[in-house]
Write an enzyme that holds these catalytic residues in place. Structure first.
Site, PDB file in Angstrom:
ATOM      1  N   HIS A  61       0.834  -1.215   0.000  1.00 47.01           N
ATOM      2  CA  HIS A  61       0.000   0.000   0.000  1.00 47.01           C
ATOM      3  C   HIS A  61       0.867   1.262   0.000  1.00 47.01           C
ATOM      4  CE1 HIS A  61      -3.962   1.903   1.594  1.00 47.01           C
ATOM      5  NE2 HIS A  61      -3.244   2.796   0.938  1.00 47.01           N
ATOM      6  N   ASN A  95      -4.871   6.516  -7.000  1.00 52.15           N
ATOM      7  CA  ASN A  95      -5.396   7.894  -6.917  1.00 52.15           C
ATOM      8  C   ASN A  95      -4.327   8.907  -7.292  1.00 52.15           C
ATOM      9  OD1 ASN A  95      -3.986   7.316  -4.509  1.00 52.15           O
ATOM     10  ND2 ASN A  95      -5.077   8.900  -3.385  1.00 52.15           N
ATOM     11  N   HIS A 181     -10.712   0.683   0.918  1.00 50.62           N
ATOM     12  CA  HIS A 181     -10.616   1.621   2.036  1.00 50.62           C
ATOM     13  C   HIS A 181     -12.042   1.721   2.562  1.00 50.62           C
ATOM     14  CE1 HIS A 181      -9.329   5.775   3.738  1.00 50.62           C
ATOM     15  NE2 HIS A 181     -10.520   5.473   4.227  1.00 50.62           N
ATOM     16  N   HIS A 237      -5.549  -0.775   5.601  1.00 54.55           N
ATOM     17  CA  HIS A 237      -5.364  -0.015   6.851  1.00 54.55           C
ATOM     18  C   HIS A 237      -6.541  -0.087   7.815  1.00 54.55           C
ATOM     19  CE1 HIS A 237      -7.799   2.750   4.571  1.00 54.55           C
ATOM     20  NE2 HIS A 237      -6.799   3.245   3.869  1.00 54.55           N
ATOM     21  N   ASP A 310       0.702   2.379   3.898  1.00 56.87           N
ATOM     22  CA  ASP A 310      -0.090   3.495   3.413  1.00 56.87           C
ATOM     23  C   ASP A 310       0.814   4.733   3.308  1.00 56.87           C
ATOM     24  OD1 ASP A 310      -2.081   5.005   2.387  1.00 56.87           O
ATOM     25  OD2 ASP A 310      -3.356   5.000   4.158  1.00 56.87           O
ATOM     26  N   HIS A 314       2.618  14.016   1.123  1.00 55.11           N
ATOM     27  CA  HIS A 314       2.074  15.307   0.681  1.00 55.11           C
ATOM     28  C   HIS A 314       3.136  16.371   0.923  1.00 55.11           C
ATOM     29  CE1 HIS A 314      -2.020  13.792   0.241  1.00 55.11           C
ATOM     30  NE2 HIS A 314      -1.877  13.172   1.390  1.00 55.11           N
ATOM     31  N   PRO A 329      -4.813  14.435   4.369  1.00 49.96           N
ATOM     32  CA  PRO A 329      -4.502  13.278   5.217  1.00 49.96           C
ATOM     33  C   PRO A 329      -3.474  12.359   4.555  1.00 49.96           C
ATOM     34  CG  PRO A 329      -6.831  13.286   4.507  1.00 49.96           C
ATOM     35  CD  PRO A 329      -6.142  14.357   3.746  1.00 49.96           C
ATOM     36  N   GLY A 330      -2.602  11.793   5.363  1.00 49.33           N
ATOM     37  CA  GLY A 330      -1.609  10.850   4.839  1.00 49.33           C
ATOM     38  C   GLY A 330      -0.213  11.219   5.302  1.00 49.33           C
TER      39      GLY A 330
HETATM   40  O1  DOR Z   1      -4.557   9.217   4.660  1.00 48.37           O
HETATM   41  C1  DOR Z   1      -4.822   8.895   3.508  1.00 48.37           C
HETATM   42  N1  DOR Z   1      -4.108   9.366   2.464  1.00 48.37           N
HETATM   43  N2  DOR Z   1      -5.849   8.073   3.272  1.00 48.37           N
HETATM   44  C2  DOR Z   1      -6.272   7.800   2.024  1.00 48.37           C
HETATM   45  O2  DOR Z   1      -7.178   7.028   1.882  1.00 48.37           O
HETATM   46  C3  DOR Z   1      -5.661   8.476   0.867  1.00 48.37           C
HETATM   47  C4  DOR Z   1      -4.268   8.828   1.148  1.00 48.37           C
HETATM   48  C5  DOR Z   1      -3.676   9.730   0.123  1.00 48.37           C
HETATM   49  O3  DOR Z   1      -3.723   9.406  -1.064  1.00 48.37           O
HETATM   50  O4  DOR Z   1      -3.113  10.776   0.484  1.00 48.37           O
HETATM   51 ZN    ZN Z   2      -3.728   4.757   0.932  1.00 49.03          ZN
HETATM   52 ZN    ZN Z   3      -7.074   4.546   2.257  1.00 50.98          ZN
END
Ligand code: DOR
Ligand code: ZN
Ligand code: ZN
Length: 444
Positions: A61, A95, A181, A237, A310, A314, A329-330
């Site tokens: 992931h 994505n 997800h 996750h 995961d 960013h 998020p991430g």
């Molecule tokens: O925290 C996350 N970031 N969750 C997700 O489902 C997408 C991911 C992202 O692509 O930044």
């Molecule tokens: Zn992810």
């Molecule tokens: Zn996710």
């Protein structure tokens, strides 16, 4: 016979014990594992200095980004981070921009990756609108389909049970794995409306937006719908013990269902969100100490199939946005996961065998990655040498990822990947990339 490479003076797991020996690799494959005296002659010899050799780690992931999201991460920086973290294969989420939702976009992604990756990369796709394109993708070189229920990446409306059911059925027909997800989109939208109306805007409000029940209800819904067609279903996750219990129950009923958990959901709790703000925000979010503790017990008890990062990089500005609603998020994970788990091995909380199962052999099995997940003869020459004794402090400013931040920054750990080999080529040595881009393969 003279083989390409002998990696000598390493320790390898055999029947739960570490035994000394070496590995011979020829033409990218492991041809012999055993005592040094029994290895064939080789043109190159690398001294393992008594380190432990494990099969290369596999991260199921990862968001490698690139193309229009290259400012967050690109194929070279993402796979450099992977090599430094001991990963030799990563599976890329769809994505991206453009999304991996057609043969054309898949080919665009593969073309951008070709010659620029340091480790092996497999690609997920998301569902296109047209059924024929889905059929074509299902027969293309992808590792599976991904559905994000929380934040629709597809134009299909997965809030509709019939739409979700058709997607699962199509994947089952083609024996394609579906990764999900699982967070209930309608519940999330409802909560977002309420929270915005009351002016909520602190990092902690993200936890109120994504409470455990949003995940649990989505997992139950997907499992119920999957009963009809029984696809190979994988939950990404998972962040609540309740969801893991529901998945374990479905396995007992005979569904082909598996799940992953991330290191951040195991080793961090919601306290980090107040402490670090956006740097500790990801979806699903961090949970209570009780839930994190239960998840760790479930990892050790075998209820959780694999650990995955995961890795979702960013730009720092996107993490530190003024308003919560602008925070992306991430977090990056490729350079922290293996050290954090080696540290648990050193603490006596996890066996090296279980670590290898969770991060290599089981992911290889789930995603049908032939030749991966073992140091056995005939397997690919994907190897990581780890120093189980090195004590060091995680420093995100040194990451190869473009995302140079981490909620684990400053954490002291014992255990570190030292050398990473991909198909017999030394790619990383002591935190530095020593190979030219292109030594990773695109999985097909
Ligand atoms: O925290 C996350 N970031 N969750 C997700 O489902 C997408 C991911 C992202 O692509 O930044
Ligand atoms: Zn992810
Ligand atoms: Zn996710």
């Amino acid at each position: 016979m003279v083989v390409d490479l002998n990696i000598v003076d390493v320790k390898m797991l055999q029947g739960g014990l570490l035994v000394e020996g070496g590995i011979s690799i020829d033409d990218g494959r492991i041809v012999k594992v055993g005592k040094e005296v029994n290895l064939p002659a080789s043109s190159e010899r690398i001294d393992g200095e008594g380190l432990v050799a494990l099969p290369g780690m596999i991260d199921a992931h990862v968001h490698l980004r690139d193309l229009r999201l290259s400012y967050k991460e690109d194929f070279l920086t993402g796979t450099s981070a992977a090599a430094c973290g001991g990963f030799t294969t990563v599976l890329d989420m769809p994505n991206s921009d453009p999304k991996t939702d057609s043969l054309k976009h898949l080919e665009m992604r593969r073309r951008a990756a070709r010659g620029r990756v340091l480790v092996n990369v497999g690609f997920y796709a998301c569902f296109p609108e047209e059924q024929e394109e889905t059929e074509r993708l299902a027969e293309s070189p992808i590792v599976g389909f991904k559905i994000n229920l929380s934040d629709p990446w597809s134009r299909l409306n997965f809030d509709d049970d019939d739409v979700l059911s058709s997607a699962l059925r199509l994947a089952a027909t083609h024996d394609r794995l579906i990764a999900v997800h699982a967070e209930d989109h309608l519940a999330l939208m409802e909560r977002e409306r309420e929270l915005r109306a009351e002016g909520a805007d602190r990092p902690e409000d993200f936890l109120r937006l994504h409470p455990p029940e949003v995940e649990v209800s989505a997992v139950h819904r997907v499992l119920r719908i999957a009963e009809g067609s029984r696809p190979r279903l994988h939950f990404c996750h998972v962040s609540t013990a309740e969801a893991v219990r529901a998945i374990a129950e479905a396995k007992r009923r005979g569904l082909r269902v598996t799940c992953e958990v991330t290191p951040h959901h195991l080793f961090l709790t919601e306290e980090a969100v107040s402490r670090l703000g956006g740097i500790a925000i990801m979806s699903p979010p961090l949970r209570s100490p009780k839930i994190a503790g239960d998840l760790w017990k479930m990892v050790k008890g075998g209820l959780i199939d694999i650990i995955a990062d995961d890795h979702a990089p960013h730009a720092l500005e996107e993490k530190e946005a003024e308003s919560l609603w602008d925070v992306r998020p991430g977090i990056p994970g490729l350079e922290t996961t293996l050290p954090l788990l080696l540290d648990r091995v050193n603490r006596g909380e996890l066996s090296l065998w279980d670590l290898t199962r969770l991060l290599s052999s089981r992911p290889a099995e789930l995603f049908h990655l032939r030749g991966k997940g073992s140091l056995g003869e005939g397997f690919d020459g994907d190897v990581v040498l780890v120093d189980l004794r090195e004590r060091w402090v995680i420093d995100s400013s040194k990451f190869k990822s473009k995302a140079k931040y981490s909620p684990f920054d400053g954490t002291e750990v014992v255990g570190r990947p030292v050398k990473t080999f991909v198909a017999g080529a030394l790619v990383m040595e002591r935190g530095e990339i020593v190979a030219e881009p292109g030594c990773g393969r695109l999985l097909s």
